[in-house]
Scaffold this active site. Structure first.
Site, mmCIF file in Angstrom:
data_model
loop_
_atom_site.group_PDB
_atom_site.id
_atom_site.type_symbol
_atom_site.label_atom_id
_atom_site.label_comp_id
_atom_site.label_asym_id
_atom_site.label_seq_id
_atom_site.Cartn_x
_atom_site.Cartn_y
_atom_site.Cartn_z
ATOM 1 N N LYS A 119 -0.484 -4.821 -1.418
ATOM 2 C CA LYS A 119 -0.664 -3.389 -1.193
ATOM 3 C C LYS A 119 -1.025 -3.047 0.255
ATOM 4 O O LYS A 119 -0.740 -1.944 0.720
ATOM 5 C CB LYS A 119 -1.718 -2.833 -2.148
ATOM 6 C CG LYS A 119 -1.276 -2.858 -3.602
ATOM 7 C CD LYS A 119 -2.292 -2.212 -4.529
ATOM 8 C CE LYS A 119 -1.836 -2.264 -5.968
ATOM 9 N NZ LYS A 119 -2.777 -1.571 -6.880
ATOM 10 N N GLY A 121 -9.688 -5.717 -2.142
ATOM 11 C CA GLY A 121 -8.241 -5.628 -1.965
ATOM 12 C C GLY A 121 -7.743 -4.203 -1.893
ATOM 13 O O GLY A 121 -8.516 -3.245 -1.772
#
Length: 253
Positions: A64, A135
């Protein structure tokens, strides 16, 4: 036929292909959705070259953030969050243009708000949250929480100026952080016996514990939290929300 897909490293757990292909069949849309497992983000170039009919991509763990250098544009939300989970593919004067967007943040927010209302019935006012993981998903969650005026304590495996470690979580932090969000893949199938190492014994019925993992439907994080009386949720509603938002983004006229 138009093609859509998902890029990630391990996609056996994903619901996306089933969700979108059933949507296409139900709504008589001449499209299909495929899973593209790639060992590194560099593989996105091969996918784009091999599939000129691609109109949109979803992005999942662990790409991502890594995907951003491969994009031509970012929406304002994606810029602020620093992570992308949806890519729109257009062609302008014969040149392919990739625009990155983030639907995780609004998808999470829309899934969270009814749960906040539910725990408000217990006379709980959520003002601070522990966010587990660093993340791309955690970036979207933090963005959504800040938009709601909720203060965030970041938790990671390694200590930094921005985050504490799991061993540094104190009973006092658990007491003041009524919301705990697991943004790590711990507990995801097939590793269903794993969970974040937080002091579950200090949780109470005044806590809301939200797990972004949705496979299995009930994670070990949720089980251990519920045993202490906490309100729990998995990430399936969030995933459904962000998928619909991604579809809207891909089809903006």
């Amino acid at each position: 036929m138009t093609l859509y897909g998902l890029i990630g490293r391990k996609l056996g757990h994903s619901f996306s292909a089933d969700f979108f292909n059933k949507k296409f069949e139900r709504e008589h849309i001449n499209s299909r959705y495929e899973l593209f497992e790639i060992p590194s983000i560099e593989g996105i170039s091969n996918i784009l070259s091999a599939h000129p009919d691609l109109k949109g991509l979803n992005v999942t763990i662990p790409y991502k953030c890594d995907v951003i250098p491969y994009l031509d544009y970012l929406t304002e939300e994606a810029k602020e969050i620093g992570a992308v989970n949806s890519i729109r593919i257009d062609y302008r004067n014969g040149k392919r243009m990739l625009t990155g967007h983030n639907t995780d943040a609004p998808g999470f927010k829309d899934a969270l708000l009814p749960l906040i209302e539910k725990i408000n019935d217990r006379d709980v006012d959520i003002r601070k949250a522990l966010v587990l993981g660093q993340g791309g998903a955690s970036k979207a969650v933090i963005y959504a929480l800040k938009s709601l005026g909720i203060e965030v304590i970041k938790v990671s495996r390694t200590h930094s100026e921005e985050a504490i470690t799991y061993s540094e979580i104190t009973p006092g932090m658990i007491n003041e952080c009524n919301l705990i969000v697991n943004c790590t893949p711990l507990g995801m199938y097939p590793n269903v016996d794993e969970c974040p190492a937080i002091p579950y014994q200090h949780l109470t019925d005044r806590h809301l514990c939200f797990d972004l993992v949705y496979n299995p439907e009930v994670t070990k994080f949720m089980v251990l939290s519920a045993e202490r009386g906490a309100c729990v949720s998995n990430g399936l509603q969030m995933l459904h929300n962000q998928a619909i938002l991604a579809w809207d983004f891909w089809n903006i006229l």
